[in-house]
Design a protein around this motif. Structure first.
Motif, PDB file in Angstrom:
ATOM      1  N   ALA B 226       0.864  -1.189   0.000  1.00  0.00           N
ATOM      2  CA  ALA B 226       0.000   0.000   0.000  1.00  0.00           C
ATOM      3  C   ALA B 226       0.893   1.230   0.000  1.00  0.00           C
ATOM      4  O   ALA B 226       1.725   1.385   0.897  1.00  0.00           O
ATOM      5  N   THR B 227       0.749   2.047  -1.017  1.00  0.00           N
ATOM      6  CA  THR B 227       1.542   3.285  -1.079  1.00  0.00           C
ATOM      7  C   THR B 227       0.641   4.430  -1.508  1.00  0.00           C
ATOM      8  O   THR B 227      -0.397   4.222  -2.154  1.00  0.00           O
ATOM      9  N   ARG B 228       1.040   5.610  -1.137  1.00  0.00           N
ATOM     10  CA  ARG B 228       0.352   6.822  -1.597  1.00  0.00           C
ATOM     11  C   ARG B 228       1.453   7.829  -1.903  1.00  0.00           C
ATOM     12  O   ARG B 228       2.129   8.308  -0.992  1.00  0.00           O
ATOM     13  N   THR B 229       1.624   8.075  -3.172  1.00  0.00           N
ATOM     14  CA  THR B 229       2.739   8.918  -3.607  1.00  0.00           C
ATOM     15  C   THR B 229       2.201  10.118  -4.382  1.00  0.00           C
ATOM     16  O   THR B 229       1.054  10.140  -4.836  1.00  0.00           O
ATOM     17  N   THR B 230       3.079  11.096  -4.468  1.00  0.00           N
ATOM     18  CA  THR B 230       2.685  12.287  -5.222  1.00  0.00           C
ATOM     19  C   THR B 230       2.729  11.968  -6.707  1.00  0.00           C
ATOM     20  O   THR B 230       3.630  11.273  -7.186  1.00  0.00           O
ATOM     21  N   GLU B 233       0.163  17.156  -9.132  1.00  0.00           N
ATOM     22  CA  GLU B 233      -0.607  17.832  -8.090  1.00  0.00           C
ATOM     23  C   GLU B 233      -1.574  16.884  -7.421  1.00  0.00           C
ATOM     24  O   GLU B 233      -2.326  17.278  -6.527  1.00  0.00           O
ATOM     25  N   ALA B 234      -1.598  15.607  -7.875  1.00  0.00           N
ATOM     26  CA  ALA B 234      -2.509  14.630  -7.283  1.00  0.00           C
ATOM     27  C   ALA B 234      -1.717  13.579  -6.508  1.00  0.00           C
ATOM     28  O   ALA B 234      -0.491  13.558  -6.540  1.00  0.00           O
ATOM     29  N   ASP B 235      -2.448  12.754  -5.818  1.00  0.00           N
ATOM     30  CA  ASP B 235      -1.844  11.610  -5.119  1.00  0.00           C
ATOM     31  C   ASP B 235      -2.265  10.327  -5.818  1.00  0.00           C
ATOM     32  O   ASP B 235      -3.416  10.201  -6.247  1.00  0.00           O
ATOM     33  N   ARG B 236      -1.310   9.416  -5.931  1.00  0.00           N
ATOM     34  CA  ARG B 236      -1.659   8.129  -6.539  1.00  0.00           C
ATOM     35  C   ARG B 236      -1.583   7.062  -5.436  1.00  0.00           C
ATOM     36  O   ARG B 236      -0.581   6.934  -4.741  1.00  0.00           O
ATOM     37  N   VAL B 237      -2.662   6.330  -5.284  1.00  0.00           N
ATOM     38  CA  VAL B 237      -2.740   5.266  -4.276  1.00  0.00           C
ATOM     39  C   VAL B 237      -2.620   3.930  -4.973  1.00  0.00           C
ATOM     40  O   VAL B 237      -3.314   3.685  -5.963  1.00  0.00           O
ATOM     41  N   LEU B 238      -1.703   3.109  -4.473  1.00  0.00           N
ATOM     42  CA  LEU B 238      -1.552   1.770  -5.023  1.00  0.00           C
ATOM     43  C   LEU B 238      -1.773   0.767  -3.906  1.00  0.00           C
ATOM     44  O   LEU B 238      -1.104   0.809  -2.866  1.00  0.00           O
ATOM     45  N   LEU B 239      -2.717  -0.119  -4.117  1.00  0.00           N
ATOM     46  CA  LEU B 239      -2.996  -1.182  -3.147  1.00  0.00           C
ATOM     47  C   LEU B 239      -2.798  -2.513  -3.839  1.00  0.00           C
ATOM     48  O   LEU B 239      -3.203  -2.679  -4.993  1.00  0.00           O
ATOM     49  N   GLU B 240      -2.201  -3.461  -3.130  1.00  0.00           N
ATOM     50  CA  GLU B 240      -2.008  -4.787  -3.696  1.00  0.00           C
ATOM     51  C   GLU B 240      -2.610  -5.803  -2.731  1.00  0.00           C
ATOM     52  O   GLU B 240      -2.279  -5.819  -1.535  1.00  0.00           O
ATOM     53  N   VAL B 241      -3.522  -6.628  -3.278  1.00  0.00           N
ATOM     54  CA  VAL B 241      -4.216  -7.626  -2.471  1.00  0.00           C
ATOM     55  C   VAL B 241      -3.778  -9.004  -2.932  1.00  0.00           C
ATOM     56  O   VAL B 241      -3.655  -9.258  -4.134  1.00  0.00           O
ATOM     57  N   LEU B 298      -7.289 -13.532   9.292  1.00  0.00           N
ATOM     58  CA  LEU B 298      -6.399 -12.606   9.995  1.00  0.00           C
ATOM     59  C   LEU B 298      -6.928 -11.188   9.830  1.00  0.00           C
ATOM     60  O   LEU B 298      -7.076 -10.693   8.715  1.00  0.00           O
ATOM     61  N   ALA B 299      -7.201 -10.540  10.924  1.00  0.00           N
ATOM     62  CA  ALA B 299      -7.813  -9.207  10.877  1.00  0.00           C
ATOM     63  C   ALA B 299      -6.796  -8.119  10.609  1.00  0.00           C
ATOM     64  O   ALA B 299      -7.110  -7.102   9.988  1.00  0.00           O
ATOM     65  N   ALA B 300      -5.591  -8.335  11.048  1.00  0.00           N
ATOM     66  CA  ALA B 300      -4.609  -7.241  11.023  1.00  0.00           C
ATOM     67  C   ALA B 300      -4.261  -6.822   9.600  1.00  0.00           C
ATOM     68  O   ALA B 300      -3.902  -5.666   9.357  1.00  0.00           O
ATOM     69  N   ASP B 301      -4.368  -7.746   8.625  1.00  0.00           N
ATOM     70  CA  ASP B 301      -3.972  -7.395   7.258  1.00  0.00           C
ATOM     71  C   ASP B 301      -5.170  -7.021   6.395  1.00  0.00           C
ATOM     72  O   ASP B 301      -5.062  -6.949   5.181  1.00  0.00           O
ATOM     73  N   ASN B 302      -6.299  -6.784   7.002  1.00  0.00           N
ATOM     74  CA  ASN B 302      -7.497  -6.433   6.240  1.00  0.00           C
ATOM     75  C   ASN B 302      -7.775  -4.937   6.261  1.00  0.00           C
ATOM     76  O   ASN B 302      -8.782  -4.497   5.714  1.00  0.00           O
ATOM     77  N   ARG B 303      -6.950  -4.182   6.909  1.00  0.00           N
ATOM     78  CA  ARG B 303      -7.225  -2.747   7.041  1.00  0.00           C
ATOM     79  C   ARG B 303      -5.939  -1.963   6.752  1.00  0.00           C
ATOM     80  O   ARG B 303      -4.867  -2.285   7.276  1.00  0.00           O
ATOM     81  N   ILE B 304      -6.084  -0.954   5.901  1.00  0.00           N
ATOM     82  CA  ILE B 304      -4.942  -0.116   5.521  1.00  0.00           C
ATOM     83  C   ILE B 304      -5.340   1.342   5.711  1.00  0.00           C
ATOM     84  O   ILE B 304      -6.452   1.747   5.371  1.00  0.00           O
ATOM     85  N   THR B 305      -4.441   2.124   6.253  1.00  0.00           N
ATOM     86  CA  THR B 305      -4.657   3.566   6.375  1.00  0.00           C
ATOM     87  C   THR B 305      -3.515   4.277   5.657  1.00  0.00           C
ATOM     88  O   THR B 305      -2.346   3.956   5.887  1.00  0.00           O
ATOM     89  N   LEU B 306      -3.856   5.188   4.807  1.00  0.00           N
ATOM     90  CA  LEU B 306      -2.833   5.917   4.042  1.00  0.00           C
ATOM     91  C   LEU B 306      -3.064   7.416   4.179  1.00  0.00           C
ATOM     92  O   LEU B 306      -4.155   7.921   3.925  1.00  0.00           O
ATOM     93  N   LEU B 307      -2.035   8.098   4.596  1.00  0.00           N
ATOM     94  CA  LEU B 307      -2.112   9.562   4.724  1.00  0.00           C
ATOM     95  C   LEU B 307      -1.637  10.201   3.421  1.00  0.00           C
ATOM     96  O   LEU B 307      -0.927   9.557   2.629  1.00  0.00           O
ATOM     97  N   PRO B 308      -1.995  11.448   3.189  1.00  0.00           N
ATOM     98  CA  PRO B 308      -1.500  12.129   1.990  1.00  0.00           C
ATOM     99  C   PRO B 308       0.016  12.129   1.952  1.00  0.00           C
ATOM    100  O   PRO B 308       0.674  12.207   2.997  1.00  0.00           O
ATOM    101  N   ALA B 309       0.557  12.022   0.727  1.00  0.00           N
ATOM    102  CA  ALA B 309       2.006  12.010   0.580  1.00  0.00           C
ATOM    103  C   ALA B 309       2.586  13.351   1.003  1.00  0.00           C
ATOM    104  O   ALA B 309       1.950  14.401   0.861  1.00  0.00           O
ATOM    105  N   VAL B 310       3.777  13.283   1.522  1.00  0.00           N
ATOM    106  CA  VAL B 310       4.429  14.503   2.006  1.00  0.00           C
ATOM    107  C   VAL B 310       4.914  15.311   0.796  1.00  0.00           C
ATOM    108  O   VAL B 310       5.554  14.765  -0.100  1.00  0.00           O
ATOM    109  N   ARG B 311       4.604  16.550   0.805  1.00  0.00           N
ATOM    110  CA  ARG B 311       5.054  17.444  -0.274  1.00  0.00           C
ATOM    111  C   ARG B 311       5.872  18.554   0.369  1.00  0.00           C
ATOM    112  O   ARG B 311       5.344  19.550   0.844  1.00  0.00           O
TER     113      ARG B 311
END
Lengths: 286, 592
Positions: B226-230, B233-241, B298-311
């Motif tokens: 899970a990544t959130r990169t700049t 001017e937008a953020d791109r979120v990549l999730l891999e399941v 497994l519950a721990a790997d079912n939830r992801i939190t991503l903050l805005p990328a640092v600019r």
């Protein structure tokens, strides 16, 4: 010190004393003391009727003149009393490491000298393998000889083997440690038979009266050589003292029973014990 | 002879014949001649009758002394005795990885009733009820092994310590934990590993280690990346399941939300052992987003939190004298996207002056374009690839023309041609970097190559890293987080609300988050937030989970070889004998 020196020492000590002669002992050979019987002295004793065979010189002619009866005068006899000194010659009287033999010799010499001072004849008997008289025993003690404490027999056996020929009505003094297991009366009766007075002087060494120090002790009988191993502690020491006291009491009681007198002395304290002999009326100051 | 190797014992043994000699001498009979034995007949009888008493008293004391001496002699040899198995210390290695919370029922963030962790705790409790141990220590096997509390002896104390066994780690270094437990417990200890997978080999079992696993093979879908990169001017979120089912394909619903706004909701269908990526472009202003999968093992790997990328953007003042060059540099700066408008004091000044630019916060890049002793360098260039400015530079084929520097006054060389420094940097007393670039642009090809914007991207990135705050805002659990702050103290607020004071290392605070979720670092008036997500494929993969027991503790032939010191026993015995001796001596009234 040799035996002679001990005898000389006792002789010197005995110069201060005289043998106390009881009335019953006034018998013996013609001597210097008045006897109990009629004799040839000048001391008037009694009158009696003349009997054939009487010395005509003893008839009191004054009495015949007044009474017309033959009466003779009797005078006291003059005798010398006799002392028979019986010494235990067993090995126990020469106990090693003690002054016991020396004290025995000194005491015998003292009594012999006291007898001389008391105008008594004296004889010294050694109780060994039978009774034997010491050489020169009628002379002053310093001349005595043949005094050896080597016998392994107790006194009662000596009486059995060869009894002494003790003078009748004599004074008899037994000096011994009395250390043999026999009934005292059997000895005392023999001593007292025909005696005017009998004195039993028990002479012990300090070692005979006090038990050894605590610990393991191998006891050796000085006469028989028999050995015993014991552990001496406070209890055993007390038992020993009790046994010694009972032994003395048995002799004292037997002495009273036979009319003898019992005195117990300690060899190491002989000089200080002499008043006991005066109290027993064996010695009197000369 | 081993006995001779103990000098103390040898000395003490010499006392034995001495004691015997004392008693032999003491028991010797002193010879004494007496006038007659008649007065000792009672003693002879008493001795014969009570001989045993007398003999017993003496030997008793003698033998007591002999026994005391013998005990002391033995004690001096340092006796050792067999150690009973129950008297050994126990060290328990607890697998702290997230897979220990796997459950075949409804998963939750609390401790599932049938998770390996719960089963392991129950098994440990049963073990402690059935056997006694000298001491019990717990070692937590996370990415780095950690000792849990101090040594305890009772099951309740162990249960209290187990509260810290939270199983939040992305990995479990069991081999390192076993090594630590081995050092901790010593050679006589017994080790117990509680985990959810099989023993990796015989070196982890044997007569000292038992390996107990309580896992179960289960299908599980998990976020593994899970990544959130700049992205402009937008953020791109990549999730891999990933679908970690061994045999069957699986479908799972997922939701991506931002606050109360639903950004995406769909159902994924994945083949066994397959992965699928989800890409989402968001406005940079979108706050934290949360992605969730449907409930599974497994519950721990079912939830992801991503903050805005640092600019982080740098205020750059371009003061170059040459207009062409200034334009060229501006283009490169603008292409990085890391340049901000100059609304306040500049953070980077580009200039041609020899003097250091003013400003406590301003770095300087000095371009020296003088034409004295010009030389056109075509390589080979020597590049300090470890330097932040040289990252990504490829200077092959580049013509780099520069005037020869007068003296070596330009600091640490970063790019050189032979012995000629072309790019160098130095740090001044205020901590500012002063960079010197020797370049004659119109006679060089550097500005016409990708190296030109790369160089300025590196420069701005380096500068941005040196500004306060975080470099990134989203981290994997177990990775290191560095926070640069001007203050000397900072406080970390954990997802649970608990706080922790951070210690500054060099110029930044470095921490390793131990739990997933949003963390906040507060330093003075500044506050930064970052998100931590599990993202541990190996933990999410429950295909290798096993249940079983490996290894045995008790092998009689091994136990016999292990001994413990029983010196105290002999010393105690000697004391008892001596006290008895003293009692006999004082109560015998001198008869012994």
């Amino acid at each position: 010190m040799s035996h002679r020196e001990h005898l000389l020492s006792g002789e010197a000590l005995g110069q201060r004393y005289a043998l106390a002669v009881p009335q019953t002992a006034l018998a013996g050979m013609t001597g210097s003391q008045l006897g109990r019987r009629a004799g040839t002295s000048i001391d008037f004793q009694d009158y009696r009727e003349y009997q054939p065979g009487d010395d005509l010189r003893t008839i009191d002619w004054n009495v015949f003149a007044r009474t017309d009866r033959l009466t003779i005068k009797l005078f006291r006899e003059e005798v010398n009393p006799h002392l028979d000194l019986v010494l235990d010659a067993s090995r126990s009287m020469a106990l090693e490491n003690t002054p016991k033999s020396a004290a025995t010799l000194r005491l015998a010499a003292l009594l012999g000298t006291a007898a001389e001072n008391g105008h008594c004849t004296h004889a010294t008997w050694l109780a060994g393998d039978g009774f034997q008289r010491a050489a020169n025993d009628t002379m002053l003690p310093s001349a005595w000889d043949g005094l050896a404490f080597t016998s392994r027999r107790p006194l009662d056996e000596a009486f059995t083997i060869l009894p002494p020929r003790l003078r009748r009505l004599g004074i008899r003094v037994l000096i011994s440690d009395l250390m043999w297991p026999v009934e005292p009366l059997s000895i005392l009766r023999r001593l007292a038979d025909g005696a005017a007075a009998v004195f039993v002087v028990q002479l012990l060494a300090q070692a005979d009266t006090e038990p050894p120090e605590h610990g393991n002790i191998q006891l050796v009988d000085s006469e028989t050589g028999e050995e015993r191993e014991i552990f001496v502690d406070a209890t055993v020491a007390a038992q020993f003292r009790d046994a010694l006291a009972r032994h003395r009491e048995s002799w004292d009681a037997a002495c009273r029973q036979t009319g003898a007198r019992f005195v117990s002395l300690v060899a190491e304290k002989l000089d200080a014990s002499l008043p006991a002999l005066e109290e027993a009326q064996l010695l009197v100051p000369a | 002879m081993p006995f001779l190797t103990y000098p103390l014992a040898l000395l003490a043994a010499a006392a034995l014949p001495a004691l015997a000699a004392i008693y032999i001498l003491r028991n010797r009979y002193r010879r004494r001649e007496v006038s007659s034995l008649m007065l000792w007949e009672f003693a002879v009888l008493s001795r014969e009758g009570g001989a045993k008493v007398n003999k017993l008293q003496l030997p008793l004391v003698f033998f007591l002394e002999l026994i005391a001496l013998a005990l002391l002699v033995t004690a001096a040899t340092g006796p050792r005795w067999q150690l009973p198995a129950h008297a050994r210390p126990l060290v328990v290695i607890l697998d702290d990885s997230a897979s220990m919370l796997a459950s075949d029922g409804a998963a939750s963030n609390t401790l599932p009733a049938n998770s390996p962790r719960t089963k392991a705790a129950a098994a440990l409790d049963d073990l402690l009820k059935s056997r006694k141990f000298l001491s019990i220590r717990l070692v937590l096997a996370g990415p780095k092994p950690r000792v849990l509390g101090s040594a305890v002896t009772t099951a309740p104390e162990v249960r209290e310590l187990l509260a810290q066994w939270t199983c939040q780690s992305p990995d479990s270094a069991l081999d390192a934990a076993v090594a630590l437990a081995n050092d901790l417990g010593g050679p006589q200890s017994q080790l117990l590993v509680l985990t959810d997978h099989a023993s990796p080999g015989s070196e982890f079992t044997g007569n000292r280690i038992q390996w107990w696993a309580f896992g179960a093979t289960q299908p599980n879908l998990a976020f593994v990346n899970a990544t959130r990169t700049t992205h402009g001017e937008a953020d791109r979120v990549l999730l891999e399941v990933a679908n970690y089912s061994a045999s069957a394909s699986a479908s799972a619903a997922y939701r991506i939300t931002s606050g109360s706004n639903l950004l995406r909701s769909a159902t994924l269908t994945l083949e066994p052992r397959a992965r699928q990526r989800l890409i989402l472009n968001l406005p940079a202003s979108t706050p934290a987003i949360e992605a969730t999968l449907a409930t599974d093992a497994l519950a721990a790997d079912n939830r992801i939190t991503l903050l805005p990328a640092v600019r982080k953007r740098i205020r750059v003042q371009n003061s170059l004298e040459d207009a062409t060059l200034r334009s060229l540099v501006d283009k490169a700066l603008d292409s990085t996207g890391l340049r901000s408008s100059l609304f306040a004091a500049p953070e980077l000044i580009l200039h041609n002056a020899r003097a250091t630019p003013a400003g406590t916060n301003a770095w300087g890049l000095r371009l020296l374009t003088h034409t004295n002793n010009l030389a056109a360098h075509t390589g080979p260039f020597i590049v300090d690839t470890a330097h932040p400015l040289a990252r990504g530079l490829a200077l092959d084929g580049v013509v780099w023309t520069a005037g020869a520097p007068g003296t070596n006054q330009f600091g640490l060389p970063i790019v050189t041609a032979g012995n000629t420094p072309l790019l160098s940097a130095t740090e001044d007393a205020l901590g500012r970097q002063q960079i010197t670039l020797h370049l004659v642009p119109d006679r060089s090809t550097l500005s016409a190559t990708p190296n030109w914007p790369i160089l300025f991207w590196n420069l701005l990135t380096w500068r941005a890293r040196e500004t306060p705050g975080l470099v990134e805002s989203n981290f994997r659990l177990g990775s290191e987080v560095a926070v640069r702050a001007l203050t000397n103290s900072a406080q970390l607020t954990l997802p649970s609300g608990a706080t922790r004071v951070l210690t500054k290392t060099a110029e930044e605070f470095v921490l390793e988050p131990e739990t997933s979720g949003l963390h906040t670092v507060t330093a003075g008036v500044s506050k930064w937030q970052f998100a931590v997500n599990l993202l541990a494929p190996e933990e999410s993969d429950l295909a290798n989970a096993k249940t079983g027991k490996w290894g045995e503790w008790e092998r009689p032939e091994e136990t016999r070889r292990e001994y413990s010191s029983v010196l105290w026993l002999f010393v105690l015995g000697a004391l008892v004998v001596m006290v008895t001796h003293l009692f006999l001596v004082t109560h015998s009234k001198g008869r012994v």
